[in-house]
Design a protein around this motif. Structure first.
Motif, short mmCIF file in Angstrom:
data_model
loop_
_atom_site.label_atom_id
_atom_site.label_comp_id
_atom_site.label_asym_id
_atom_site.label_seq_id
_atom_site.Cartn_x
_atom_site.Cartn_y
_atom_site.Cartn_z
N GLY A 48 -18.78 28.06 -30.85
CA GLY A 48 -18.73 29.49 -30.10
C GLY A 48 -18.23 29.56 -28.71
N ALA A 49 -18.70 28.59 -27.73
CA ALA A 49 -18.00 28.87 -26.65
C ALA A 49 -16.42 28.78 -26.58
CB ALA A 49 -18.51 27.57 -25.53
N LEU A 50 -15.85 27.86 -27.52
CA LEU A 50 -14.37 27.79 -27.45
C LEU A 50 -14.06 29.05 -28.15
CD1 LEU A 50 -11.82 26.42 -27.92
CD2 LEU A 50 -12.44 26.05 -30.12
N LYS A 51 -14.48 29.93 -28.99
CA LYS A 51 -14.04 31.29 -29.38
C LYS A 51 -14.13 32.12 -28.28
CE LYS A 51 -15.17 30.45 -34.29
NZ LYS A 51 -15.96 30.73 -35.57
N ARG A 52 -15.13 32.10 -27.58
CA ARG A 52 -15.28 32.96 -26.40
C ARG A 52 -14.17 32.79 -25.42
NH1 ARG A 52 -20.63 31.90 -27.14
NH2 ARG A 52 -20.63 30.37 -25.28
N ASP A 53 -13.89 31.59 -25.20
CA ASP A 53 -12.80 31.19 -24.15
C ASP A 53 -11.55 31.75 -24.78
OD1 ASP A 53 -14.66 29.98 -22.16
OD2 ASP A 53 -14.17 28.10 -23.15
N LEU A 54 -11.33 31.53 -25.86
CA LEU A 54 -10.13 31.87 -26.59
C LEU A 54 -9.95 33.51 -26.39
CD1 LEU A 54 -9.62 29.20 -29.24
CD2 LEU A 54 -8.45 29.41 -26.93
N ALA A 55 -11.05 34.17 -26.57
CA ALA A 55 -10.96 35.62 -26.80
C ALA A 55 -10.36 36.25 -25.35
CB ALA A 55 -12.46 36.31 -27.00
N THR A 56 -10.72 35.34 -24.33
CA THR A 56 -9.97 35.97 -23.06
C THR A 56 -8.38 35.76 -22.73
OG1 THR A 56 -10.61 33.70 -21.91
CG2 THR A 56 -12.43 35.51 -22.06
N LEU A 57 -7.92 35.16 -23.64
CA LEU A 57 -6.48 34.90 -23.57
C LEU A 57 -5.87 36.11 -24.17
CD1 LEU A 57 -5.99 31.23 -24.74
CD2 LEU A 57 -6.26 31.99 -22.21
N ARG A 58 -4.85 36.43 -23.42
CA ARG A 58 -3.96 37.53 -24.01
C ARG A 58 -3.06 37.39 -25.08
NH1 ARG A 58 0.71 40.39 -21.29
NH2 ARG A 58 0.71 38.77 -19.83
N ALA A 59 -3.04 37.92 -26.10
CA ALA A 59 -2.13 37.98 -27.18
C ALA A 59 -1.38 38.83 -27.60
CB ALA A 59 -2.88 37.45 -28.61
N GLY A 60 -0.96 39.80 -26.67
CA GLY A 60 -0.30 40.95 -26.71
C GLY A 60 -0.93 42.21 -26.93
N ARG A 61 -2.08 42.19 -27.16
CA ARG A 61 -2.85 43.48 -27.29
C ARG A 61 -4.11 43.61 -26.45
NH1 ARG A 61 -3.77 40.41 -31.25
NH2 ARG A 61 -3.68 40.96 -33.43
N ALA A 62 -4.33 44.84 -26.09
CA ALA A 62 -5.54 44.96 -25.45
C ALA A 62 -6.88 44.84 -25.80
CB ALA A 62 -5.30 46.31 -24.50
N THR A 63 -7.88 43.94 -25.20
CA THR A 63 -9.12 43.81 -25.67
C THR A 63 -10.02 44.00 -24.32
OG1 THR A 63 -10.58 42.76 -26.87
CG2 THR A 63 -8.79 41.45 -26.17
N PRO A 64 -11.18 44.34 -24.47
CA PRO A 64 -12.15 44.34 -23.21
C PRO A 64 -12.29 42.71 -22.77
CG PRO A 64 -12.89 46.03 -24.51
CD PRO A 64 -11.64 45.46 -25.20
N ALA A 65 -12.23 41.88 -23.91
CA ALA A 65 -12.59 40.41 -23.57
C ALA A 65 -11.61 39.80 -22.68
CB ALA A 65 -12.32 39.70 -25.20
N LEU A 66 -10.38 40.40 -22.48
CA LEU A 66 -9.59 39.91 -21.64
C LEU A 66 -10.04 39.68 -20.15
CD1 LEU A 66 -6.13 41.75 -22.34
CD2 LEU A 66 -6.73 39.14 -22.82
#
Length: 184
Positions: free
Chosen positions: A18-36
């Protein structure tokens, strides 16, 4: 008792994923998301505060983040924190809101993000292996007075199978994120 140790280890391994998934959500993959913006801390009245506690974050379109601070005096501090972050984004400020335009990723930036993804994955694997070590130590302590050597070995094998399953889960999560990053 060994069942409780194995159950605890499995729950802790799930938390590592779960922590890994949260960390990866903060990486930008070309689209905007508040998790960035989850990792961004703003100095607000002398205290480091997460940006999502200081502003409302919206995504008006797939390439834009719009931050609307609740306190207008915090606009400059939020802007400064975003500039200092590793996101590589330049905020534009109109006095009351901050707009972040997410540019298309270059090939060089994509490879940097993949390296960062692998770093997060390796940290998650280390966490899973540390949990395995702790569980095996607890089983070995039980071997001295509560369970036999054969039982101890069997429980350690079960813990190893669980560890292998979670390490492969880390690999699957990483592969999905890498694919998302490398999409053009």
């Amino acid at each position: 008792m060994p069942q409780a140790i194995k159950k605890d280890a499995e729950e802790r391994m799930e938390k590592a994923i779960g922590a890994l998934k949260r960390d990866l959500a903060t990486l930008r993959a070309g689209r905007a998301t508040p998790a960035l913006l989850d990792r961004i801390q703003v100095e607000y009245y002398g205290t480091m505060t997460p940006v999502n506690q200081l502003a409302n974050i919206n995504t008006p379109d797939s390439r834009t983040l719009l931050l609307q601070p609740w306190d207008k005096s915090s606009v400059a501090a939020i802007e400064k924190a975003i500039m200092k972050s590793d996101l590589g984004l330049t905020p534009s400020n109109d006095g009351s809101t901050i707009r972040l335009s997410i540019p298309a990723l270059t090939e060089e930036r994509r490879t940097e993000l993949v390296k960062l993804t692998k770093k997060f994955g390796e940290e998650a694997k280390i966490a899973v292996r540390n949990i395995r070590r702790d569980a095996n130590d607890d089983i070995k302590k039980l071997e001295k007075d509560a369970i036999s050597e054969d039982e101890s070995r069997r429980h350690q094998d079960d813990i190893q199978k669980t560890t292998d399953r979670f390490v492969s889960e880390v690999d699957k999560v990483l592969a999905a994120k890498e694919k998302e990053i490398m999409e053009v």
